[in-house]
Design a protein around this motif. Structure first.
Motif, PDB file in Angstrom:
ATOM      1  N   THR A 125       0.928  -1.152   0.259  1.00  0.00           N
ATOM      2  CA  THR A 125      -0.085  -0.131  -0.077  1.00  0.00           C
ATOM      3  C   THR A 125       0.739   1.163  -0.113  1.00  0.00           C
ATOM      4  OG1 THR A 125      -1.390  -1.324   1.438  1.00  0.00           O
ATOM      5  CG2 THR A 125      -2.147   0.972   1.021  1.00  0.00           C
ATOM      6  N   ASN A 126       2.023   1.221   0.777  1.00  0.00           N
ATOM      7  CA  ASN A 126       2.711   2.460   1.116  1.00  0.00           C
ATOM      8  C   ASN A 126       3.610   2.773  -0.533  1.00  0.00           C
ATOM      9  OD1 ASN A 126       2.283   2.672   3.546  1.00  0.00           O
ATOM     10  ND2 ASN A 126       4.150   1.819   4.389  1.00  0.00           N
ATOM     11  N   ARG A 127       3.803   1.618  -1.101  1.00  0.00           N
ATOM     12  CA  ARG A 127       4.457   1.550  -2.655  1.00  0.00           C
ATOM     13  C   ARG A 127       3.462   2.540  -3.488  1.00  0.00           C
ATOM     14  NH1 ARG A 127       6.151  -2.841  -2.749  1.00  0.00           N
ATOM     15  NH2 ARG A 127       4.462  -3.726  -4.198  1.00  0.00           N
ATOM     16  N   ILE A 128       2.296   2.169  -3.322  1.00  0.00           N
ATOM     17  CA  ILE A 128       1.424   2.544  -4.611  1.00  0.00           C
ATOM     18  C   ILE A 128       1.048   4.096  -4.220  1.00  0.00           C
ATOM     19  CG2 ILE A 128      -0.551   1.493  -3.497  1.00  0.00           C
ATOM     20  CD1 ILE A 128      -0.062   2.770  -7.294  1.00  0.00           C
ATOM     21  N   LEU A 129       0.801   4.351  -2.871  1.00  0.00           N
ATOM     22  CA  LEU A 129       0.441   5.527  -2.287  1.00  0.00           C
ATOM     23  C   LEU A 129       1.700   6.500  -2.629  1.00  0.00           C
ATOM     24  CD1 LEU A 129      -1.324   5.088   0.821  1.00  0.00           C
ATOM     25  CD2 LEU A 129      -2.439   5.904  -1.313  1.00  0.00           C
ATOM     26  N   HIS A 130       2.951   6.090  -2.446  1.00  0.00           N
ATOM     27  CA  HIS A 130       4.266   7.172  -2.786  1.00  0.00           C
ATOM     28  C   HIS A 130       4.221   7.315  -4.233  1.00  0.00           C
ATOM     29  CE1 HIS A 130       8.621   7.350  -3.572  1.00  0.00           C
ATOM     30  NE2 HIS A 130       8.434   8.353  -2.668  1.00  0.00           N
ATOM     31  N   GLU A 131       3.856   6.311  -4.961  1.00  0.00           N
ATOM     32  CA  GLU A 131       4.029   6.607  -6.413  1.00  0.00           C
ATOM     33  C   GLU A 131       2.979   7.405  -6.821  1.00  0.00           C
ATOM     34  OE1 GLU A 131       3.269   2.760  -8.187  1.00  0.00           O
ATOM     35  OE2 GLU A 131       5.475   2.017  -7.594  1.00  0.00           O
ATOM     36  N   LEU A 132       2.107   7.386  -6.360  1.00  0.00           N
ATOM     37  CA  LEU A 132       1.048   8.608  -6.600  1.00  0.00           C
ATOM     38  C   LEU A 132       1.308  10.092  -6.078  1.00  0.00           C
ATOM     39  CD1 LEU A 132      -2.481   6.670  -5.655  1.00  0.00           C
ATOM     40  CD2 LEU A 132      -1.315   6.969  -7.811  1.00  0.00           C
ATOM     41  N   ALA A 133       1.821   9.968  -5.026  1.00  0.00           N
ATOM     42  CA  ALA A 133       2.455  11.445  -4.423  1.00  0.00           C
ATOM     43  C   ALA A 133       3.525  11.925  -5.439  1.00  0.00           C
ATOM     44  CB  ALA A 133       2.997  11.125  -3.007  1.00  0.00           C
ATOM     45  N   GLN A 134       4.506  11.372  -5.907  1.00  0.00           N
ATOM     46  CA  GLN A 134       5.523  11.419  -6.882  1.00  0.00           C
ATOM     47  C   GLN A 134       4.787  12.028  -8.164  1.00  0.00           C
ATOM     48  OE1 GLN A 134       8.805   8.406  -6.779  1.00  0.00           O
ATOM     49  NE2 GLN A 134       9.933  10.117  -5.515  1.00  0.00           N
ATOM     50  N   GLU A 135       3.727  11.071  -8.583  1.00  0.00           N
ATOM     51  CA  GLU A 135       3.379  11.385  -9.831  1.00  0.00           C
ATOM     52  C   GLU A 135       2.693  13.028  -9.655  1.00  0.00           C
ATOM     53  OE1 GLU A 135      -0.683   9.933 -12.491  1.00  0.00           O
ATOM     54  OE2 GLU A 135       0.554   8.489 -11.354  1.00  0.00           O
ATOM     55  N   ALA A 136       2.083  13.349  -8.599  1.00  0.00           N
ATOM     56  CA  ALA A 136       1.449  14.781  -8.437  1.00  0.00           C
ATOM     57  C   ALA A 136       2.533  15.799  -8.426  1.00  0.00           C
ATOM     58  CB  ALA A 136       0.553  14.624  -7.086  1.00  0.00           C
ATOM     59  N   LEU A 137       3.595  15.347  -7.687  1.00  0.00           N
ATOM     60  CA  LEU A 137       4.672  16.358  -7.308  1.00  0.00           C
ATOM     61  C   LEU A 137       5.368  16.596  -8.931  1.00  0.00           C
ATOM     62  CD1 LEU A 137       6.372  14.883  -4.488  1.00  0.00           C
ATOM     63  CD2 LEU A 137       5.605  17.298  -4.670  1.00  0.00           C
ATOM     64  N   SER A 138       5.474  15.600  -9.829  1.00  0.00           N
ATOM     65  CA  SER A 138       5.870  15.852 -11.039  1.00  0.00           C
ATOM     66  C   SER A 138       5.104  16.794 -11.806  1.00  0.00           C
ATOM     67  CB  SER A 138       5.754  14.480 -11.963  1.00  0.00           C
ATOM     68  OG  SER A 138       6.494  13.268 -11.064  1.00  0.00           O
ATOM     69  N   ILE A 139       4.066  17.355 -11.445  1.00  0.00           N
ATOM     70  CA  ILE A 139       3.501  18.507 -12.178  1.00  0.00           C
ATOM     71  C   ILE A 139       4.203  19.566 -12.399  1.00  0.00           C
ATOM     72  CG2 ILE A 139       1.346  20.018 -12.032  1.00  0.00           C
ATOM     73  CD1 ILE A 139      -0.166  17.708 -10.958  1.00  0.00           C
ATOM     74  N   HIS A 140       4.888  19.783 -11.298  1.00  0.00           N
ATOM     75  CA  HIS A 140       5.930  21.103 -11.366  1.00  0.00           C
ATOM     76  C   HIS A 140       7.315  20.640 -11.153  1.00  0.00           C
ATOM     77  CE1 HIS A 140       2.582  23.961 -11.472  1.00  0.00           C
ATOM     78  NE2 HIS A 140       1.988  23.221 -10.610  1.00  0.00           N
ATOM     79  N   GLY A 141       7.518  19.371 -11.273  1.00  0.00           N
ATOM     80  CA  GLY A 141       8.921  19.162 -11.429  1.00  0.00           C
ATOM     81  C   GLY A 141       9.723  19.030 -10.315  1.00  0.00           C
ATOM     82  N   VAL A 142       9.078  18.518  -9.152  1.00  0.00           N
ATOM     83  CA  VAL A 142       9.898  18.175  -7.909  1.00  0.00           C
ATOM     84  C   VAL A 142       9.474  16.855  -7.213  1.00  0.00           C
ATOM     85  CG1 VAL A 142       9.928  20.872  -7.092  1.00  0.00           C
ATOM     86  CG2 VAL A 142       7.765  19.502  -6.801  1.00  0.00           C
ATOM     87  N   LYS A 143       9.435  16.018  -8.220  1.00  0.00           N
ATOM     88  CA  LYS A 143       9.042  14.584  -7.718  1.00  0.00           C
ATOM     89  C   LYS A 143      10.013  13.870  -7.062  1.00  0.00           C
ATOM     90  CE  LYS A 143       9.552   9.842  -9.929  1.00  0.00           C
ATOM     91  NZ  LYS A 143      10.000   9.023 -11.013  1.00  0.00           N
ATOM     92  N   ASP A 144      10.999  14.313  -6.617  1.00  0.00           N
ATOM     93  CA  ASP A 144      12.099  13.750  -5.470  1.00  0.00           C
ATOM     94  C   ASP A 144      11.837  14.363  -4.311  1.00  0.00           C
ATOM     95  OD1 ASP A 144      13.248  11.835  -7.465  1.00  0.00           O
ATOM     96  OD2 ASP A 144      14.954  13.377  -8.026  1.00  0.00           O
ATOM     97  N   ALA A 145      10.988  15.430  -3.971  1.00  0.00           N
ATOM     98  CA  ALA A 145      10.884  16.208  -2.798  1.00  0.00           C
ATOM     99  C   ALA A 145      10.535  14.997  -1.722  1.00  0.00           C
ATOM    100  CB  ALA A 145       9.904  16.848  -2.917  1.00  0.00           C
ATOM    101  N   ILE A 146       9.652  13.998  -1.976  1.00  0.00           N
ATOM    102  CA  ILE A 146       9.084  13.012  -1.024  1.00  0.00           C
ATOM    103  C   ILE A 146       9.602  11.607  -1.432  1.00  0.00           C
ATOM    104  CG2 ILE A 146       7.144  11.709  -0.270  1.00  0.00           C
ATOM    105  CD1 ILE A 146       5.426  14.333  -0.854  1.00  0.00           C
ATOM    106  N   GLN A 147      10.490  11.096  -0.527  1.00  0.00           N
ATOM    107  CA  GLN A 147      10.970   9.786  -0.793  1.00  0.00           C
ATOM    108  C   GLN A 147      10.892   8.764   0.235  1.00  0.00           C
ATOM    109  OE1 GLN A 147      13.690   9.049  -2.999  1.00  0.00           O
ATOM    110  NE2 GLN A 147      13.554  11.239  -4.077  1.00  0.00           N
ATOM    111  N   LEU A 148      10.280   7.427  -0.110  1.00  0.00           N
ATOM    112  CA  LEU A 148      10.092   6.588   0.671  1.00  0.00           C
ATOM    113  C   LEU A 148      11.088   5.464   0.894  1.00  0.00           C
ATOM    114  CD1 LEU A 148       7.712   4.950   2.180  1.00  0.00           C
ATOM    115  CD2 LEU A 148       7.300   3.675  -0.250  1.00  0.00           C
ATOM    116  N   VAL A 149      11.564   5.355   2.266  1.00  0.00           N
ATOM    117  CA  VAL A 149      12.711   4.338   2.144  1.00  0.00           C
ATOM    118  C   VAL A 149      12.221   2.893   2.278  1.00  0.00           C
ATOM    119  CG1 VAL A 149      14.638   3.658   4.218  1.00  0.00           C
ATOM    120  CG2 VAL A 149      13.779   6.223   3.908  1.00  0.00           C
ATOM    121  N   SER A 150      12.698   2.330   1.359  1.00  0.00           N
ATOM    122  CA  SER A 150      12.084   0.933   1.367  1.00  0.00           C
ATOM    123  C   SER A 150      13.213  -0.271   1.352  1.00  0.00           C
ATOM    124  CB  SER A 150      11.578   0.600  -0.235  1.00  0.00           C
ATOM    125  OG  SER A 150      12.146   0.987  -1.122  1.00  0.00           O
ATOM    126  N   THR A 151      14.476   0.360   1.965  1.00  0.00           N
ATOM    127  CA  THR A 151      15.724  -0.651   2.146  1.00  0.00           C
ATOM    128  C   THR A 151      15.500  -1.149   3.383  1.00  0.00           C
ATOM    129  OG1 THR A 151      16.885   1.374   2.788  1.00  0.00           O
ATOM    130  CG2 THR A 151      17.140   0.753   0.699  1.00  0.00           C
TER     131      THR A 151
END
Length: 782
Positions: free
Chosen positions: A494-520
């Motif tokens: 669930t976290n993975r898909i929600l994070h992908e959606l957050a980055q998709e929204a951030l990409s609208i203004h070119g700041v996709k990397d502002a939110i990172q999910l630690v999956s290591t």
């Protein structure tokens, strides 16, 4: 003393051998069984499984700063750690330096004593220290110091009932097959008898190293220093782990001390080209380049390696045990390179993109949040499918309680509520970053402004609740903060898909990397060590999680509450209907929540009243287990089980009931036993209520309202990043404003501080000016 040492060793030899001890501990789940050698550990956390460990002590670790004599304090700490691991059932070996330094100290002392009395008197006492001493040859120093070094080790290890044995080797001992087999056999026999072998190069007779002969393959390495000796022995003895201690924190990508030098948490064999080496240590004959070559050689032979600092006074006492526990200490050498970026790289990416996010127009940040709100409903089938996988796995493993399962579960209605909450945040984000709080004209043409800015990089650690991810993401976007998220593995899909959606929204203004999910496989404690990269940690989860983070994050502020020990005080002038409703909701609506009631305080005059009987009947109907406080128990002939502690957070359908004589006593009780989270008074007396609200210093204080109102959504914040009981910065439910700080901006025309000196012509005006909500062109980033 010698007989005592012999007796200690004989006692150890009479014990069951180390392998039997290790197998018995492993069968009880305390220790791992021996693994097949040939492949090194892929991850730091796997180091807990290391059975055979070789510790290499560099010259800078063993010797004092004056290079003459041993650092006894450091050595004692290292011996204690090695002995502790040995007594756990692990097989420990030590490769040590120090014979030359110890011998140098001893020979210098002997030379001074051998000076003629006449020469000493003639020189004068003040000049005695400046007497010229002959240059001491290293081989002679080694010959004079080796026996003393071993006697010191033996005496130290004896304190822990651990026996040691000395082995001196040279390069020739590894080139002769028979000698190598003999050495191997001796070491194995010592380990079998639970004895710690202490190995050193025989510097008294060691020949010079053969040029260009080392590191030619797994079976060839020139023993020219203790780094290469440790690597050769680690492979020869099939050690699981080689810990090389020196006077640096680990391996840097450039010489330590240079401006851009970065400590490498993990090093991979293919990264050699990215390293710039500095000068070698103040002592010893190797340098970091020699250490890396030796480490890579050992890694190729199947032994994991960690290079770490053994001289730092604050960590020396636990550096070895920390490494074996898998903590982020020094540089870990691994052959398995992860596909994605490291957590350090993720944090740097987030900070860089976060600064761009903070510089966007408020409308642009609002657009991003609204886009995320739309994605939550448009892609709900995808989200719920991922959540179903997490739920099925959680149910099949049976590791989560019913309350935790409820937190993990998502539904269409939950996603719709999330979407509505995010839109509220989008509206409030319009005047967040860059808002001028105060404007002052300090002097003519000199204006000072206090402006809101983001905090920087936030680390939010949350358990089970995947709905936390879009809520916190929206708050971070609205406040212009970079965000590092660490969710529980139970919600990984669930976290993975929600994070992908957050980055998709951030990409609208070119700041996709502002939110990172630690999956290591990063441990929470390791994340808390990134004090130079993270500005604030916000834990969302159990009280145990919050306490663990507060202990681990010594260099980073933590916004959270350690416990949610919330009280409801029912005054003798309380309304029956209000009291029943408030107590039921506070305790029974969601007992696992941090804002649920844990202690019910009842005025003494209510004990024989119908109201009290109705409260008890309601709690029993709701299946709430009641514990009696000491004073309440004294009033009853047959009472419920007496509470063990008045500072208990039950987190379930349980609560404590205690009796107080007055509102003031209720306040005193809460101050003593509460956690400053949320506390309630139920009364119809306005004066009593106002005194309660004024005197109590909890983060949330309510009058005739359920404790469950302590929630960011109910407060109209759109969502909350957490609830804080801290005394500084934000308190209670923390929304958008709690993620902002301020900075001062001064605009002048060539003004200097000298203009305002006693002799200067200018004077301070300190005239307050009107404040605009957000000044165009004056938004700033942290």
């Amino acid at each position: 003393m010698y007989l005592q040492k012999m007796f200690s060793c004989s006692q150890l030899l009479a014990r069951p051998n180390a392998l039997q001890t290790f197998k018995r501990a492993a069968s009880q789940g305390k220790m791992p069984l021996a693994r097949a050698h040939g492949k090194s550990f892929a991850h730091r956390s796997d180091l807990r499984q290391a059975k055979r460990i070789l510790v290499k002590l560099g010259s800078a670790v063993v010797t004092r700063g004056d290079e003459c004599g041993l650092a006894l304090g450091r050595l004692a700490s290292i011996v204690e750690q090695v002995a502790m691991l040995q007594n756990q059932g692990r097989e420990m070996m030590i490769v040590t330096s120090g014979a030359v330094a110890f011998g140098k100290q001893r020979l210098r002392h002997e030379i001074l004593l051998s000076q003629s009395v006449r020469q000493a008197l003639h020189s004068g006492q003040n000049q005695l220290k400046d007497m010229s001493l002959p240059v001491l040859e290293a081989r002679a120093c080694a010959a004079a110091g080796q026996s003393g070094l071993m006697a010191l080790y033996e005496a130290m290890f004896t304190q822990y009932s651990t026996c040691t044995a000395q082995i001196l080797v040279t390069n020739l001992d590894f080139h002769d097959d028979q000698k190598r087999r003999n050495l191997n056999s001796t070491l194995h026999e010592l380990l079998r008898m639970n004895i710690v072998p202490i190995i050193n190069t025989n510097d008294a007779v060691v020949p010079p190293p053969e040029p260009n002969s080392d590191l030619q393959g797994v079976n060839v390495i020139s023993i020219k220093d203790n780094d290469s000796l440790a690597a050769r022995l680690a492979v020869e003895m099939r050690a699981d782990l080689l810990i090389a201690l020196s006077d640096v924190e680990g391996l840097y990508d450039s010489p330590p001390g240079s401006d851009d030098a970065k400590l490498l948490d993990t090093f991979y064999p293919g990264d050699q080209h990215s390293i710039t080496y500095g000068t070698k240590s103040r002592v010893g004959i190797g340098g970091m380049e020699a250490k890396v070559k030796a480490a890579l050689w050992a890694l190729q032979g199947g032994t994991s390696v960690v290079i770490a600092n053994g001289t730092h006074p604050k960590v020396t006492g636990h550096v070895i045990t920390d490494i074996v526990e898998g903590k982020k200490v020094g540089t870990f050498f691994s052959e398995v390179k992860p596909a994605g970026p490291t957590v350090e790289q993720q944090t740097e990416m987030a900070r860089s993109a976060g600064r761009t996010l903070a510089s966007l127009e408020p409308e642009q940040r609002s657009d991003i949040i609204c886009a995320l709100a739309d994605l939550l409903t448009e892609r709900k089938d995808e989200i719920l499918s991922a959540n179903k996988k997490d739920m099925e796995h959680a149910v099949s493993t049976g590791r989560l309680s019913p309350a935790m399962l409820k937190r993990l579960s998502l539904s269409s209605s939950k996603l719709n509520s999330l979407s509505i909450g995010l839109r509220q945040i989008a509206v409030s984000s319009q005047d967040s970053v860059g808002r001028v709080l105060r404007r002052t004209r300090v002097a003519n043409n000199l204006e000072l402004e206090q402006i809101t800015v983001p905090i920087g990089v936030l680390l939010v650690i949350f358990e089970s609740r995947p709905d936390c991810l879009p809520q916190v993401s929206a708050l971070a976007i609205a406040s212009g903060n970079a965000l590092l998220l660490k969710g529980g593995k139970e919600a990984a899909n669930t976290n993975r898909i929600l994070h992908e959606l957050a980055q998709e929204a951030l990409s609208i203004h070119g700041v996709k990397d502002a939110i990172q999910l630690v999956s290591t496989r990063e441990e929470v404690e390791d994340l808390c060590r990134l004090e130079k990269m993270i500005d604030l940690i916000i834990p969302r989860g159990s009280s145990q999680l919050v306490r663990d983070i507060q202990r681990a994050a010594k260099g980073i502020p933590v916004l959270g509450h350690s416990e949610g020990i919330c009280h409801v005080y029912v005054d003798h002038e309380a309304s029956v209907d209000k009291a029943i409703k408030i107590i039921r909701d506070s305790k029974c609506d969601y007992p696992a929540a941090c804002n649920a009631m844990e202690t019910l305080l009842v005025h003494r005059e209510l004990l024989r009243s119908p109201l009290f009987d109705q409260i008890i009947d309601m709690l029993r109907t709701e299946h709430v287990k009641i514990h009696a406080g000491p004073k309440f128990a004294s009033y009853l002939t047959f009472s419920p089980s007496e509470v063990k502690s008045l500072r208990t957070e039950y987190g379930d359908l349980e609560c404590c009931i205690e009796v107080v004589d007055s509102m003031q006593e209720a306040v005193d009780h809460i101050h003593k036993y509460g956690s400053s989270h949320t506390d309630v008074i139920v009364t119809e007396n306005e004066d009593t209520a106002e005194q309660f609200l004024q005197q109590l210093d909890s983060a949330c204080v309510f009058w005739n309202a359920s404790s469950r109102f302590a929630d960011g959504y109910r407060f109209g914040l759109g969502a909350e990043v957490g609830i804080s009981t801290a005394r500084i910065h934000a308190r209670g439910p923390v929304g958008l404003d709690g993620l902002l700080t301020t900075k001062w901006v001064l605009r002048g025309e060539g003004h200097t501080a000298a203009d305002f000196s006693e002799q200067g012509s200018m004077t301070y005006l300190h005239e307050n000016l009107p404040v605009a909500q957000v000044l165009p062109g004056r938004r700033t980033t942290s």
